[in-house]
Design a protein around this motif. Structure first.
Motif, PDB file in Angstrom:
ATOM      1  N   GLU A  38       0.825  -1.206   0.000  1.00 20.94           N
ATOM      2  CA  GLU A  38       0.000   0.000   0.000  1.00 20.94           C
ATOM      3  C   GLU A  38       0.860   1.257   0.000  1.00 20.94           C
ATOM      4  O   GLU A  38       0.524   2.240  -0.651  1.00 20.94           O
ATOM      5  CB  GLU A  38      -0.939   0.009   1.207  1.00 20.94           C
ATOM      6  CG  GLU A  38      -2.050  -1.022   1.131  1.00 20.94           C
ATOM      7  CD  GLU A  38      -2.985  -0.802  -0.050  1.00 20.94           C
ATOM      8  OE1 GLU A  38      -3.299   0.363  -0.362  1.00 20.94           O
ATOM      9  OE2 GLU A  38      -3.389  -1.786  -0.669  1.00 20.94           O
ATOM     10  N   LEU A  39       1.977   1.226   0.718  1.00 17.87           N
ATOM     11  CA  LEU A  39       2.855   2.396   0.749  1.00 17.87           C
ATOM     12  C   LEU A  39       3.483   2.669  -0.615  1.00 17.87           C
ATOM     13  O   LEU A  39       3.773   3.818  -0.951  1.00 17.87           O
ATOM     14  CB  LEU A  39       3.942   2.219   1.807  1.00 17.87           C
ATOM     15  CG  LEU A  39       3.486   2.409   3.253  1.00 17.87           C
ATOM     16  CD1 LEU A  39       4.619   2.075   4.218  1.00 17.87           C
ATOM     17  CD2 LEU A  39       2.993   3.817   3.485  1.00 17.87           C
ATOM     18  N   ARG A  40       3.686   1.620  -1.412  1.00 19.29           N
ATOM     19  CA  ARG A  40       4.227   1.819  -2.755  1.00 19.29           C
ATOM     20  C   ARG A  40       3.222   2.523  -3.659  1.00 19.29           C
ATOM     21  O   ARG A  40       3.596   3.139  -4.651  1.00 19.29           O
ATOM     22  CB  ARG A  40       4.634   0.486  -3.369  1.00 19.29           C
ATOM     23  CG  ARG A  40       5.980  -0.016  -2.867  1.00 19.29           C
ATOM     24  CD  ARG A  40       6.529  -1.150  -3.694  1.00 19.29           C
ATOM     25  NE  ARG A  40       5.958  -2.463  -3.418  1.00 19.29           N
ATOM     26  CZ  ARG A  40       6.258  -3.229  -2.364  1.00 19.29           C
ATOM     27  NH1 ARG A  40       7.102  -2.794  -1.473  1.00 19.29           N
ATOM     28  NH2 ARG A  40       5.702  -4.402  -2.198  1.00 19.29           N
ATOM     29  N   LYS A  41       1.937   2.452  -3.330  1.00 23.15           N
ATOM     30  CA  LYS A  41       0.896   3.094  -4.134  1.00 23.15           C
ATOM     31  C   LYS A  41       0.750   4.580  -3.818  1.00 23.15           C
ATOM     32  O   LYS A  41       0.103   5.301  -4.572  1.00 23.15           O
ATOM     33  CB  LYS A  41      -0.456   2.424  -3.881  1.00 23.15           C
ATOM     34  CG  LYS A  41      -0.525   0.976  -4.314  1.00 23.15           C
ATOM     35  CD  LYS A  41      -1.888   0.419  -3.973  1.00 23.15           C
ATOM     36  CE  LYS A  41      -1.972  -1.070  -4.177  1.00 23.15           C
ATOM     37  NZ  LYS A  41      -3.276  -1.598  -3.761  1.00 23.15           N
ATOM     38  N   VAL A  42       1.322   5.041  -2.726  1.00 22.76           N
ATOM     39  CA  VAL A  42       1.165   6.430  -2.306  1.00 22.76           C
ATOM     40  C   VAL A  42       1.907   7.357  -3.257  1.00 22.76           C
ATOM     41  O   VAL A  42       3.067   7.117  -3.598  1.00 22.76           O
ATOM     42  CB  VAL A  42       1.683   6.626  -0.860  1.00 22.76           C
ATOM     43  CG1 VAL A  42       1.673   8.097  -0.474  1.00 22.76           C
ATOM     44  CG2 VAL A  42       0.849   5.811   0.115  1.00 22.76           C
ATOM     45  N   VAL A  43       1.228   8.409  -3.677  1.00 22.13           N
ATOM     46  CA  VAL A  43       1.827   9.410  -4.559  1.00 22.13           C
ATOM     47  C   VAL A  43       2.023  10.677  -3.738  1.00 22.13           C
ATOM     48  O   VAL A  43       1.064  11.248  -3.232  1.00 22.13           O
ATOM     49  CB  VAL A  43       0.925   9.703  -5.775  1.00 22.13           C
ATOM     50  CG1 VAL A  43       1.529  10.785  -6.649  1.00 22.13           C
ATOM     51  CG2 VAL A  43       0.671   8.431  -6.562  1.00 22.13           C
ATOM     52  N   THR A  44       3.260  11.123  -3.602  1.00 21.88           N
ATOM     53  CA  THR A  44       3.510  12.330  -2.832  1.00 21.88           C
ATOM     54  C   THR A  44       3.218  13.551  -3.702  1.00 21.88           C
ATOM     55  O   THR A  44       3.548  13.560  -4.892  1.00 21.88           O
ATOM     56  CB  THR A  44       4.974  12.388  -2.360  1.00 21.88           C
ATOM     57  OG1 THR A  44       5.830  12.253  -3.480  1.00 21.88           O
ATOM     58  CG2 THR A  44       5.272  11.279  -1.368  1.00 21.88           C
TER      59      THR A  44
END
Length: 87
Positions: A38-44
């Motif tokens: 899920e953290l890899r899906k986060v877009v900053t």
């Protein structure tokens, strides 16, 4: 719910099929793997987007502060009128 091709019964179709039960540490490892996925899906946000979002929140907070201040002023004036408190 979907039709089960083997028996024709309705089965839940939302989860992954588990062939065997995981132990305590296996469940913890699975949980950590899911967190990392899920953290890899986060877009900053970009610097520009972050500034825009921050300003929107700041303006919204100022508007809410103004509404609360106005209501407080009106209700305190009304209470002074009702109870005859000089103000």
């Amino acid at each position: 719910m979907t039709n089960d091709p083997t028996g024709g019964d309705l089965v839940a179709g939302g989860g992954a099929v588990s062939e065997k039960k995981l132990g305590f540490f296996g469940r913890i490892a699975l949980f950590i793997r899911q967190i990392l996925a899920e953290l890899r899906k986060v877009v900053t946000p970009t610097r520009k987007e972050l500034a825009k979002f921050t300003s929107v929140v700041f303006v919204f907070v100022l508007i809410v502060i103004g509404i609360v201040y106005g209501l407080d002023f009106v209700f305190s004036w009304l209470a002074r009128q009702v109870f005859g408190i000089p103000g």
